[in-house]
Scaffold this active site. Structure first.
Site, PDB file in Angstrom:
ATOM      1  N   ASP A   1       0.612   5.123  -0.099  1.00 50.13           N
ATOM      2  CA  ASP A   1      -0.200   6.583  -0.029  1.00 50.13           C
ATOM      3  C   ASP A   1       0.461   7.606  -1.407  1.00 50.13           C
ATOM      4  O   ASP A   1       1.259   7.835  -0.947  1.00 50.13           O
ATOM      5  CB  ASP A   1      -0.341   7.020   1.144  1.00 50.13           C
ATOM      6  CG  ASP A   1      -1.419   6.207   2.397  1.00 50.13           C
ATOM      7  OD1 ASP A   1      -2.027   5.948   1.824  1.00 50.13           O
ATOM      8  OD2 ASP A   1      -0.830   5.820   3.052  1.00 50.13           O
TER       9      ASP A   1
ATOM     10  N   HIS B   1       1.080  -1.116   0.009  1.00 50.71           N
ATOM     11  CA  HIS B   1       0.060  -0.484   0.538  1.00 50.71           C
ATOM     12  C   HIS B   1       1.247   0.889  -0.443  1.00 50.71           C
ATOM     13  O   HIS B   1       1.249   0.994   0.910  1.00 50.71           O
ATOM     14  CB  HIS B   1      -0.885   0.670   1.164  1.00 50.71           C
ATOM     15  CG  HIS B   1      -1.829   1.272   1.112  1.00 50.71           C
ATOM     16  ND1 HIS B   1      -3.130   0.700   0.459  1.00 50.71           N
ATOM     17  CD2 HIS B   1      -1.945   2.421   2.218  1.00 50.71           C
ATOM     18  CE1 HIS B   1      -3.900   1.984   0.938  1.00 50.71           C
ATOM     19  NE2 HIS B   1      -3.268   2.929   1.546  1.00 50.71           N
TER      20      HIS B   1
ATOM     21  N   ASP C   1      -8.316   0.930   1.827  1.00 49.79           N
ATOM     22  CA  ASP C   1      -7.563   2.129   3.108  1.00 49.79           C
ATOM     23  C   ASP C   1      -8.127   3.673   3.359  1.00 49.79           C
ATOM     24  O   ASP C   1      -8.106   4.115   3.556  1.00 49.79           O
ATOM     25  CB  ASP C   1      -6.129   2.979   3.289  1.00 49.79           C
ATOM     26  CG  ASP C   1      -5.988   2.973   4.296  1.00 49.79           C
ATOM     27  OD1 ASP C   1      -6.081   2.924   5.494  1.00 49.79           O
ATOM     28  OD2 ASP C   1      -4.658   4.025   4.233  1.00 49.79           O
TER      29      ASP C   1
ATOM     30  N   HIS D   1      -7.067   9.020  -0.844  1.00 49.53           N
ATOM     31  CA  HIS D   1      -7.548   9.366   0.549  1.00 49.53           C
ATOM     32  C   HIS D   1      -7.030  10.192   1.530  1.00 49.53           C
ATOM     33  O   HIS D   1      -7.589   9.379   2.669  1.00 49.53           O
ATOM     34  CB  HIS D   1      -8.011   8.044   0.665  1.00 49.53           C
ATOM     35  CG  HIS D   1      -7.311   6.665   0.745  1.00 49.53           C
ATOM     36  ND1 HIS D   1      -6.364   5.538  -0.170  1.00 49.53           N
ATOM     37  CD2 HIS D   1      -5.734   7.192   1.882  1.00 49.53           C
ATOM     38  CE1 HIS D   1      -5.461   4.915   0.223  1.00 49.53           C
ATOM     39  NE2 HIS D   1      -5.386   5.799   1.507  1.00 49.53           N
TER      40      HIS D   1
HETATM   41 ZN   LIG Z   1      -3.449   4.790   3.578  1.00 45.83          ZN
END
Ligand SMILES: [Zn+2]
Length: 1031
Positions: free
Chosen positions: A268, A266, A378, A583
């Site tokens: 971001d 993951h 997420d 997000h």
């Molecule tokens: Zn995230």
């Protein structure tokens, strides 16, 4: 039986603890490393021949870096400050005596590193991601080069940025990063293998627990292994390993649950580090995953976010072609189908469609695939329209896990059908491990098995492994763990799967799955609807601007053969807007640097978008004239007061009537049926009236009365005031920018201190305006214009706030004379209802909710709507509608929301339902200003499209992606009703074909076009898209 073997078979004393801890100490990297197995992992070491470095404040390319002057440096030196980059030149020579040995470069630093060799990125080096060594040779041969030069690009930030003291604290700009270790070592692969055996068995003992007999079998096995294994004598290793192998190969029964492991990382797209660093995070993480794929042909790595692929394509073309190779082999698996993993609540319906449209088209173009599953592990909640949008984008499956973070209620399913607002269903899986970054440990498999809330209904679960959030991804150790226990009695079966295989297993027998209808509301992070107000404003305004630019460009394309639709420029702007919907950006949970980047992107969209809009408007008018024109991009006729210039004097105002999706030349102001009157009463209160509304405002700007003239129905609750500002203490438990807690409601304080009492700015006619200023605190104040326009059914509050608070939450309240246990809130392509009471924990956990342009509280025959132009946080408790305005969190951005804010909201009492009284249309009107442009022909009005009935909204008009001569129009049913609608156009339409949201034809036959238009049937909240071809 030999004497040694006989000794091992002495009865084991009944002391589980000593046996277990003995085995733990045997592999401890803290205790007894002088004599235990762990101490033997590495052999001889050898220093580097030379090490030199240079610092740069920029993120530069390899070719630029190698041209710089490198100065000698040593292990132990520190480099910085934060966000700079240190490039190291590493010259090394492997000793000849290491022939036949596996040799690693050991590199430990607290900055994230990337190894470059021969001009190509080779592997990431991130201590926090357990990547501190790079294999120079698996077995040194005489003929291979022993001396060479490597480069290490070290970012002066960690895996989680550079937070001061705590991870989510604002970054410390003055940190330095130390090179703690850089040397060559001999690596003992057999010791590594044995250590993994020991770790797995110890964990089986620990996590199966004392009441499990298989755990005791593991205990005796591992104890026997300690007896047999002599760390100083590698010839004892094979026998020790066989003991472990024997245990691992004892199989399960047929009925055992299967855990499908998938590598994941993951990343971001921006969070505690800026966008630019994410580009390098992708490269570091993905190149490392590719190294693992080369060694582990079964390794499957799932990877989302088209934007990140696009970055790597642009900045690391060599790596991107390697990725393409492994995508073809089925090991590197693009998932998700969206441009980024966006916020699941706040993007508009059309933005969500574009996330999929741009994402799926990217995956199709680059890899020849459409993703089959949506992937959003997420995000802070999931709109009830997502199932329909997924299905319209070729996706029938969904994976997330975030609802495991709920603070109040436990979500009841892991595998279920999620049913959206329009009843579209998608197969949904929440990996029961409640994580998207597991490590492949025994504990992870058991958690996945035990947490599963659909035991007996489903025999398959997913497990995502690999360091995440800041990137990192899987390691060889994780793969080694997974490889040991494909089918070991006592553990679930474990197999590496791609999402398609996993979901196909679920689909094969879904008869017992439960359903969940409506939104997936996250009972946490509810402050993200409000934090970073400038980002929210940028998102809303840019969504509106791109909508308008597309409508104008589409009409210009049909009317003016010389006009070039600016498709690539619009695509660039959309990509920026979609990126900012990531997000941790749109929710406002990012650091200040990211906020600056995001605001910069909005500025770019505003300036380029406005230019595109103006160019298209000019091209729309085939003849030039002297008139000013108003352009209405919405699909209904509008009669509104507009300001002809920026000076807000009454003489600049005009009342104009503009047809749906059309243009009117402004020659003279339309006369209102009833002009606005503004009367200062004897007590100082002001009475404003426009024939629709009658309002009484007191000296502090509060509404004493808000009345529908026609029915004389009062909207404000008895002995209450509307437009009441309230301030709350807003101190969450941990996640500062994210969370507003239930207990903040107990700290409500009305804002009542008047700085400048109410005065009249414009006395009526087309517009009545009064203004006043309130003091919020010593540091903050608020000035508001209350505006009533002729013929306008709502009262506007144009608000300016100077905000310098710390951990406070500002809201505005409207206690209304309406009773209903449910209120309605606009969401993507529709609305949802949420309780106004707190009966159950599911009800009160929604004390702060999100909505888009409006919320409404109605009873039979009457209601009050609250509209806004850039806000997303709402709450309705009993009869009080509240709009959340500003927060003041301090982490991860210490200056979040400090400064000046402008926003407008409006209150709209109405008779009948909100559907019948055009609340939805009014909220659009408030957000989509009539666009003025000069040099229009001195002609009357022109309308391109209209649609009937008003339940159906024509939301989008754009050029088709793959047909440059065609348009796509997107409509949706907004009332929650089944209707037949007719779309009419004055453009020379030849053919209309139904298409899905990624613009693939969904019917072979064109939709009939008759003289009266195109007839279409709609189900409640259904989205329908058409490809339109013109003559
Ligand atoms: Zn995230």
């Amino acid at each position: 039986m030999s004497a040694v073997a006989a000794m091992f078979h002495q009865p084991v004393l009944k002391n589980r603890r000593t046996l277990l801890e003995r085995a733990e100490k045997f592999v401890s990297d803290v205790y007894f490393t002088d004599c235990n197995l762990r101490g033997r992992l590495y052999g001889e070491t050898c220093p580097l021949k030379s090490l030199s470095s240079f610092m740069t404040s920029k993120r530069i390319s390899f070719s630029e870096a190698v041209q710089q002057t490198f100065e000698p440096c040593s292990v132990g030196d520190s480099f910085g400050p934060t966000w700079w980059t240190c490039w190291f030149k590493v010259f090394l020579t492997i000793p000849d005596a290491w022939r036949g040995k596996e040799v690693h470069l050991c590199w430990e630093s607290d900055g994230e590193g990337m190894i470059w060799r021969d001009g190509q990125p080779c592997q990431g080096l991130t201590k926090e991601g357990e990547k501190t060594s790079f294999i120079l040779t698996p077995s040194l041969k005489d003929e291979e080069p022993h001396s060479f030069t490597l480069y290490v690009e070290m970012a002066c930030n960690g895996l989680f940025g550079a937070g001061k003291d705590s991870a989510i604290a604002a970054p410390d700009p003055h940190r330095t990063y130390t090179l703690q270790r850089a040397e060559l070592v001999v690596f003992h692969r057999h010791v590594r293998e044995l250590l993994t055996d020991f770790e797995m068995l110890v964990d089986i003992v620990k996590f199966l627990g004392e009441d499990n007999q298989r755990g005791y079998q593991a205990l005796f096995t591992v104890n026997e292994m300690v007896n047999l294994c002599d760390p100083a004598n590698p010839s004892s290793f094979l026998g020790t390993h066989s003991l472990a192998q024997k245990f691992f190969s004892q199989k399960n029964g047929e009925s055992q649950h299967t855990v499908h492991t998938m590598g994941h990382c993951h990343i971001d797209s921006a969070w505690l580090w800026p966008y630019e660093e994410t580009i390098r995070k992708c490269a570091r993480s993905w190149v490392t995953a590719i190294r693992l794929m080369e060694k582990n042909p079964d390794f499957i790595f799932t990877c989302s976010q088209a934007q990140q692929f696009e970055w790597v394509k642009q900045w690391y073309p060599g790596l991107f072609s390697e990725i393409k190779h492994f995508v073809k082999k089925g090991q590197f698996v693009p998932v998700g189908g969206t441009w980024v993993e966006m916020d699941g609540n706040l993007p508009s319906g059309e933005s969500m469609v574009r996330q999929f449209l741009l994402g799926q088209h990217f995956f199709q173009q680059e890899f020849g695939i459409y993703c089959k599953e949506f992937w959003l592990p997420d995000t802070f909640g999931y709109s009830a329209q997502l199932p329909q949008i997924m299905r319209g984008s070729g996706i029938t499956r969904f994976l997330t896990q975030k609802l495991s973070w709920n603070l109040v209620n436990t979500f009841p399913h892991n595998t279920f059908f999620w049913e959206g607002l329009d009843s579209s269903r998608v197969l949904t899986h929440f990996p029961p491990g409640n994580s998207y970054e597991m490590k492949g440990r025994v504990e992870d498999f058991l958690k996945t098995l035990r947490n599963n809330k659909d035991k007996g209904r489903v025999n398959h679960s997913a497990l995502l492994f690999g360091f995440g959030d800041g990137g990192g991804g899987p390691t060889q150790l994780m793969l080694d763990r997974i490889h040991r226990v494909p089918d070991t009695d006592g553990l679930p079966k474990v197999q590496m799967s791609c999402p398609d295989v996993f979901f196909s297993k679920l689909e094969a027998d879904s008869s017992l799955f439960c359903s969940w209808s409506g939104e997936l509301f996250l009972e946490l992070h509810n402050g993200t609807y409000t934090t970073q107000a400038q980002i929210k404003l940028g998102n809303r305004q840019c969504e509106v601007l791109l909508h308008d630019a597309e409508v104008a460009s589409s009409l210009a394309l049909c009317r003016n053969s010389a006009f070039q639709y600016p498709s690539s420029r619009l695509q660039e702007l959309w990509r920026l807007l979609l990126l900012n919907q990531f997000h941790d950006v749109l929710p406002g949970s990012c650091i200040e640097m990211v906020v600056q980047d995001a605001l910069g992107y909005y500025q770019e969209i505003r300036s380029s978008g406005s230019r595109l809009l103006q160019e298209a408007c000019t091209a729309l008018c085939l003849e030039q004239g002297r008139a000013m024109a108003a352009f209405n991009t919405l699909p209904w006729e509008r009669t509104e007061v507009i300001a002809l210039s920026n000076h807000s004097t009454t003489s600049n105002l005009a009342l104009v009537k503009v047809p749906s999706v059309g243009i009117t030349s402004i020659t003279a102001s339309v006369q209102p049926e009833c002009p606005v009157s503004v009367i200062v009463q004897e007590d100082g209160n002001v009475l404003m009236e426009n024939g629709i509304l009658r309002v009484v405002v007191n000296k502090t700007g509060s509404l004493l009365s808000l009345c529908l003239v026609k029915t004389n129905r009062e909207a404000i609750s008895d002995s209450c005031c509307g437009n009441q500002f309230v301030l709350f203490d807003d101190v969450p438990l941990y996640w500062d920018a994210w969370d507003v807690m239930d207990y903040h409601l107990q700290t409500r304080k009305p804002v009542v201190e008047v700085d400048k009492p109410l005065s009249v700015v414009s006395a009526g006619g087309l517009r009545g305006t009064v203004t006043y200023t309130l003091r919020i605190s010593e540091k903050s104040s608020l000035t508001q214009d209350i505006i009533l326009d002729a013929m306008c059914p709502y009262l506007k509050f144009s608000t300016k706030v100077d905000w310098a608070e710390s951990h406070k939450f500002l809201k505005v309240e409207f206690p209304v004379r309406v009773h209903n246990p449910y209120a309605s809130y606009e969401v993507q392509f529709g609305h949802v209802q949420r309780p106004t009471h707190r009966n159950t924990s599911w009800d009160w956990a929604r004390f702060e909710v999100w909505g888009h342009k409006w919320a409404d509280l109605s009873e039979y025959g009457f209601g009050v709507a609250l509209l806004n132009d850039c806000k997303y946080g709402y709450s309705t408790y009993r009869n009080t509608l509240s709009l959340s305005l500003l927060r003041a969190p301090k982490a991860p951005d210490a200056n979040a929301d400090i400064g000046q804010h402008h926003f407008t909201y409006a209150v709209m009492p109405h008779s009948g339902s909100f559907q019948e009284s055009s609340v939805i249309q009014c909220a659009y009107n408030l957000n989509f200003p009539l666009r003025l442009f000069p040099n229009a022909p001195d002609q009357s009005s022109w309308s391109a499209f209209s649609i009937n009935p008003s339940a159906v909204i024509l939301e989008t008009i754009k050029q088709a992606e793959n047909h440059k001569d065609a348009l796509v129009v997107r409509m949706f049913e907004s009332h929650g009703s089944s209707v037949s609608a007719t779309l009419t156009t004055t453009l020379p339409l030849r053919e209309a074909i139904l298409c899905d949201l990624v613009e693939r034809r969904i019917s072979a036959q064109p939709t009939p076009v008759t003289a009266s238009g195109i007839s279409l049937d709609f189900q409640p909240f259904q989205i329908v898209s058409l490809l339109l071809f013109f003559q």
